[in-house]
Design a protein around this motif. Sequence first.
Motif, PDB file in Angstrom:
ATOM      1  N   UNK A   1       0.844  -1.176   0.000  1.00 23.01           N
ATOM      2  CA  UNK A   1       0.000   0.000   0.000  1.00 23.01           C
ATOM      3  C   UNK A   1       0.890   1.240   0.000  1.00 23.01           C
ATOM      4  N   UNK A   2       0.676   2.097  -0.937  1.00 26.91           N
ATOM      5  CA  UNK A   2       1.451   3.326  -1.097  1.00 26.91           C
ATOM      6  C   UNK A   2       0.668   4.497  -0.493  1.00 26.91           C
ATOM      7  N   UNK A   3       1.354   5.311   0.296  1.00 22.55           N
ATOM      8  CA  UNK A   3       0.739   6.494   0.911  1.00 22.55           C
ATOM      9  C   UNK A   3       1.631   7.706   0.674  1.00 22.55           C
ATOM     10  N   UNK A   4       1.009   8.855   0.544  1.00 27.31           N
ATOM     11  CA  UNK A   4       1.735  10.117   0.481  1.00 27.31           C
ATOM     12  C   UNK A   4       1.631  10.775   1.843  1.00 27.31           C
ATOM     13  N   UNK A   5       2.735  11.354   2.293  1.00 32.89           N
ATOM     14  CA  UNK A   5       2.768  12.015   3.596  1.00 32.89           C
ATOM     15  C   UNK A   5       3.573  13.296   3.463  1.00 32.89           C
ATOM     16  N   UNK A   6       3.149  14.347   4.171  1.00 32.34           N
ATOM     17  CA  UNK A   6       3.892  15.598   4.179  1.00 32.34           C
ATOM     18  C   UNK A   6       4.737  15.651   5.437  1.00 32.34           C
ATOM     19  N   UNK A   7       6.013  16.010   5.255  1.00 32.78           N
ATOM     20  CA  UNK A   7       6.943  16.145   6.368  1.00 32.78           C
ATOM     21  C   UNK A   7       7.672  17.471   6.224  1.00 32.78           C
ATOM     22  N   UNK A   8       8.327  17.895   7.285  1.00 37.14           N
ATOM     23  CA  UNK A   8       9.130  19.104   7.249  1.00 37.14           C
ATOM     24  C   UNK A   8      10.597  18.711   7.178  1.00 37.14           C
ATOM     25  N   UNK A   9      11.288  19.221   6.179  1.00 40.13           N
ATOM     26  CA  UNK A   9      12.708  18.938   6.029  1.00 40.13           C
ATOM     27  C   UNK A   9      13.454  19.480   7.249  1.00 40.13           C
ATOM     28  N   UNK A  10      14.303  18.672   7.874  1.00 40.05           N
ATOM     29  CA  UNK A  10      15.035  19.136   9.052  1.00 40.05           C
ATOM     30  C   UNK A  10      16.180  20.092   8.710  1.00 40.05           C
ATOM     31  N   UNK A  11      16.497  20.262   7.440  1.00 39.02           N
ATOM     32  CA  UNK A  11      17.580  21.159   7.038  1.00 39.02           C
ATOM     33  C   UNK A  11      17.060  22.529   6.601  1.00 39.02           C
ATOM     34  N   UNK A  12      16.057  22.555   5.732  1.00 41.01           N
ATOM     35  CA  UNK A  12      15.569  23.836   5.196  1.00 41.01           C
ATOM     36  C   UNK A  12      14.193  24.230   5.734  1.00 41.01           C
ATOM     37  N   UNK A  13      13.548  23.339   6.472  1.00 34.00           N
ATOM     38  CA  UNK A  13      12.250  23.592   7.109  1.00 34.00           C
ATOM     39  C   UNK A  13      11.088  23.744   6.133  1.00 34.00           C
ATOM     40  N   UNK A  14      11.291  23.347   4.884  1.00 34.32           N
ATOM     41  CA  UNK A  14      10.204  23.372   3.913  1.00 34.32           C
ATOM     42  C   UNK A  14       9.337  22.125   4.089  1.00 34.32           C
ATOM     43  N   UNK A  15       8.057  22.268   3.829  1.00 35.03           N
ATOM     44  CA  UNK A  15       7.137  21.137   3.858  1.00 35.03           C
ATOM     45  C   UNK A  15       7.255  20.413   2.510  1.00 35.03           C
ATOM     46  N   UNK A  16       7.536  19.109   2.557  1.00 36.86           N
ATOM     47  CA  UNK A  16       7.701  18.333   1.333  1.00 36.86           C
ATOM     48  C   UNK A  16       6.842  17.075   1.406  1.00 36.86           C
ATOM     49  N   UNK A  54       5.643   8.396  10.277  1.00 38.03           N
ATOM     50  CA  UNK A  54       6.901   8.719   9.615  1.00 38.03           C
ATOM     51  C   UNK A  54       7.603   9.800  10.427  1.00 38.03           C
ATOM     52  N   UNK A  55       8.909   9.617  10.625  1.00 37.02           N
ATOM     53  CA  UNK A  55       9.733  10.596  11.296  1.00 37.02           C
ATOM     54  C   UNK A  55      10.946  10.880  10.419  1.00 37.02           C
ATOM     55  N   UNK A  56      11.349  12.133  10.319  1.00 40.00           N
ATOM     56  CA  UNK A  56      12.553  12.481   9.548  1.00 40.00           C
ATOM     57  C   UNK A  56      13.500  13.269  10.416  1.00 40.00           C
ATOM     58  N   UNK A  57      14.798  13.083  10.174  1.00 39.82           N
ATOM     59  CA  UNK A  57      15.816  13.873  10.851  1.00 39.82           C
ATOM     60  C   UNK A  57      16.983  14.078   9.908  1.00 39.82           C
ATOM     61  N   UNK A  58      17.789  15.074  10.188  1.00 43.79           N
ATOM     62  CA  UNK A  58      18.949  15.351   9.342  1.00 43.79           C
ATOM     63  C   UNK A  58      19.866  14.141   9.331  1.00 43.79           C
ATOM     64  N   UNK A  59      20.417  13.812   8.186  1.00 42.78           N
ATOM     65  CA  UNK A  59      21.268  12.636   8.022  1.00 42.78           C
ATOM     66  C   UNK A  59      22.496  12.679   8.927  1.00 42.78           C
ATOM     67  N   UNK A  60      23.036  13.840   9.190  1.00 42.46           N
ATOM     68  CA  UNK A  60      24.254  13.927   9.988  1.00 42.46           C
ATOM     69  C   UNK A  60      24.012  13.897  11.490  1.00 42.46           C
ATOM     70  N   UNK A  61      22.752  13.834  11.938  1.00 46.16           N
ATOM     71  CA  UNK A  61      22.442  13.776  13.380  1.00 46.16           C
ATOM     72  C   UNK A  61      22.631  12.370  13.911  1.00 46.16           C
TER      73      UNK A  61
END
Length: 61
Positions: A1-16, A54-61
């Motif tokens: 099952x495919x879902x679309x989700x909006x998250x906030x980029x931890x680097x630029x703070x844009x909603x993607x 879904x959770x996102x964080x900067x890759x270097x953290x």
Amino acid sequence: MIEDVEVTCPACWECIALTVDLSEGSAAYTEDCSVCCRPMLVRLEVAPDGDWQVDVQAEND
């Protein structure tokens, strides 16, 4: 099952928008932000009852 989700980029703070595949279960992977191209760690958690998050964080953290 495919879902679309909006998250906030931890680097630029844009909603993607991200597309996640719930049929594979929980996963962790790197994806580049579609706005600033910086890598972020995406953690998808799928519970046995079908709930997911879904959770996102900067890759270097």
